[in-house]
Write an enzyme that holds these catalytic residues in place. Structure first.
Site, PDB file in Angstrom:
ATOM      1  N   ARG A  63     -45.807  -9.126 -86.756  1.00 18.08           N
ATOM      2  CA  ARG A  63     -45.938 -10.346 -85.930  1.00 18.08           C
ATOM      3  C   ARG A  63     -45.455 -10.118 -84.506  1.00 18.08           C
ATOM      4  O   ARG A  63     -45.898 -10.797 -83.578  1.00 18.08           O
ATOM      5  CB  ARG A  63     -45.227 -11.524 -86.607  1.00 18.08           C
ATOM      6  CG  ARG A  63     -45.953 -12.001 -87.873  1.00 18.08           C
ATOM      7  CD  ARG A  63     -45.239 -13.148 -88.539  1.00 18.08           C
ATOM      8  NE  ARG A  63     -43.928 -12.794 -89.031  1.00 18.08           N
ATOM      9  CZ  ARG A  63     -43.684 -12.199 -90.197  1.00 18.08           C
ATOM     10  NH1 ARG A  63     -44.683 -11.922 -91.017  1.00 18.08           N
ATOM     11  NH2 ARG A  63     -42.460 -11.901 -90.562  1.00 18.08           N
ATOM     12  N   GLU A 100     -31.840  -5.338 -97.533  1.00 19.90           N
ATOM     13  CA  GLU A 100     -30.963  -5.933 -98.546  1.00 19.90           C
ATOM     14  C   GLU A 100     -30.891  -5.020 -99.774  1.00 19.90           C
ATOM     15  O   GLU A 100     -29.825  -4.735-100.295  1.00 19.90           O
ATOM     16  CB  GLU A 100     -31.515  -7.312 -98.917  1.00 19.90           C
ATOM     17  CG  GLU A 100     -30.528  -8.169 -99.646  1.00 19.90           C
ATOM     18  CD  GLU A 100     -31.116  -9.531 -99.967  1.00 19.90           C
ATOM     19  OE1 GLU A 100     -32.218  -9.847 -99.465  1.00 19.90           O
ATOM     20  OE2 GLU A 100     -30.468 -10.266-100.736  1.00 19.90           O
TER      21      GLU A 100
HETATM   22  P1  AMP Z   1     -33.955  -8.299 -89.804  1.00 22.85           P
HETATM   23  O1  AMP Z   1     -34.076  -6.804 -89.746  1.00 22.85           O
HETATM   24  O2  AMP Z   1     -33.148  -8.764 -90.977  1.00 22.85           O
HETATM   25  O3  AMP Z   1     -33.442  -8.866 -88.490  1.00 22.85           O
HETATM   26  O4  AMP Z   1     -35.395  -8.880 -90.089  1.00 22.85           O
HETATM   27  C1  AMP Z   1     -36.296  -9.020 -89.058  1.00 22.85           C
HETATM   28  C2  AMP Z   1     -37.719  -8.864 -89.514  1.00 22.85           C
HETATM   29  O5  AMP Z   1     -37.972  -9.518 -90.752  1.00 22.85           O
HETATM   30  C3  AMP Z   1     -38.632  -9.484 -88.486  1.00 22.85           C
HETATM   31  O6  AMP Z   1     -39.659  -8.558 -88.186  1.00 22.85           O
HETATM   32  C4  AMP Z   1     -39.158 -10.746 -89.127  1.00 22.85           C
HETATM   33  O7  AMP Z   1     -40.545 -10.833 -88.951  1.00 22.85           O
HETATM   34  C5  AMP Z   1     -38.808 -10.655 -90.595  1.00 22.85           C
HETATM   35  N1  AMP Z   1     -38.056 -11.821 -91.112  1.00 22.85           N
HETATM   36  C6  AMP Z   1     -36.776 -11.816 -91.561  1.00 22.85           C
HETATM   37  N2  AMP Z   1     -36.400 -13.016 -92.020  1.00 22.85           N
HETATM   38  C7  AMP Z   1     -37.449 -13.837 -91.824  1.00 22.85           C
HETATM   39  C8  AMP Z   1     -37.694 -15.230 -92.092  1.00 22.85           C
HETATM   40  N3  AMP Z   1     -36.768 -16.029 -92.649  1.00 22.85           N
HETATM   41  N4  AMP Z   1     -38.904 -15.733 -91.760  1.00 22.85           N
HETATM   42  C9  AMP Z   1     -39.851 -14.948 -91.203  1.00 22.85           C
HETATM   43  N5  AMP Z   1     -39.695 -13.633 -90.944  1.00 22.85           N
HETATM   44  C10 AMP Z   1     -38.514 -13.071 -91.251  1.00 22.85           C
END
Ligand code: AMP
Length: 175
Positions: A63, A100
């Site tokens: 995205r 996770e």
């Molecule tokens: P992180 O590495 O945990 O910061 O996760 C970021 C990535 O996961 C991004 O590319 C987001 O598109 C996706 N992502 C994580 N949590 C969500 C959520 N609650 N809703 C939509 N996309 C998410």
């Protein structure tokens, strides 16, 4: 909270238990479908890029590609796709980060950046910050300077921005 922030937030749809139970997925498709909301989002991220005089956008699969490409076009700079492992055809730099459960890798082409380039990293959501932190490492491996990161949405309660020591983090919508 500014009026603009409230307005953009109304174009984000919560999808409970997607892609798995307990996750509230932030669906950006209503924002993309509205020309004014999408255009305002791109303009606000481009202003972050202008502030830091950036020369390249790094857009995170998948995205992040939508927002990153539009911002690059608005700023008249190039865009570099950061992809999941094994998708890019040429030689790559790779960065592994923790999920996770287990781990994942992100890649960029080794010659995508000219050393010294000022980079804005763009994605839709900042959650735990693992993805963004990995991309900051890729920028440095490729000789670039991570100047700032911009997200449409930040999930404040996951404290993702605490992981980002390299550069300022700007998000348009906060939860
Ligand atoms: P992180 O590495 O945990 O910061 O996760 C970021 C990535 O996961 C991004 O590319 C987001 O598109 C996706 N992502 C994580 N949590 C969500 C959520 N609650 N809703 C939509 N996309 C998410």
């Amino acid at each position: 909270m500014s009026t603009q922030t409230i307005e953009l937030k109304s174009y984000i749809r919560d999808i409970p238990d997607f892609p798995k139970k307990g996750i509230i997925f932030k669906d950006i498709t209503p924002l993309l479908a509205d020309k004014d909301a999408f255009s305002r989002t791109i303009k606000q991220i481009a202003e972050v890029g202008e502030k830091y005089s950036i020369t390249k956008i790094m857009a995170i699969e998948s995205r992040g590609f939508i927002f990153g490409s539009a911002v690059a076009h608005a700023m008249n700079v190039g865009v570099i796709p950061v992809r999941k492992k094994g998708k890019l055809p040429h030689k790559t730099f790779s960065e592994t980060y923790q999920l996770e459960y287990g781990q994942d890798s992100l890649e960029m082409h080794i010659d995508a950046l000219t050393p010294g380039e000022k980079v804005l990293i763009v994605d839709d959501v900042l959650a735990t910050g693992g993805t963004a932190q990995a991309v900051a490492q890729l920028v440095k491996k490729a000789g670039g300077e991570p100047m700032a990161m911009a997200f449409v949405i930040e999930l404040n309660f996951l404290n993702g921005r605490d992981k980002i020591k390299e550069c300022p983090v700007v998000s348009l919508i906060h939860y």
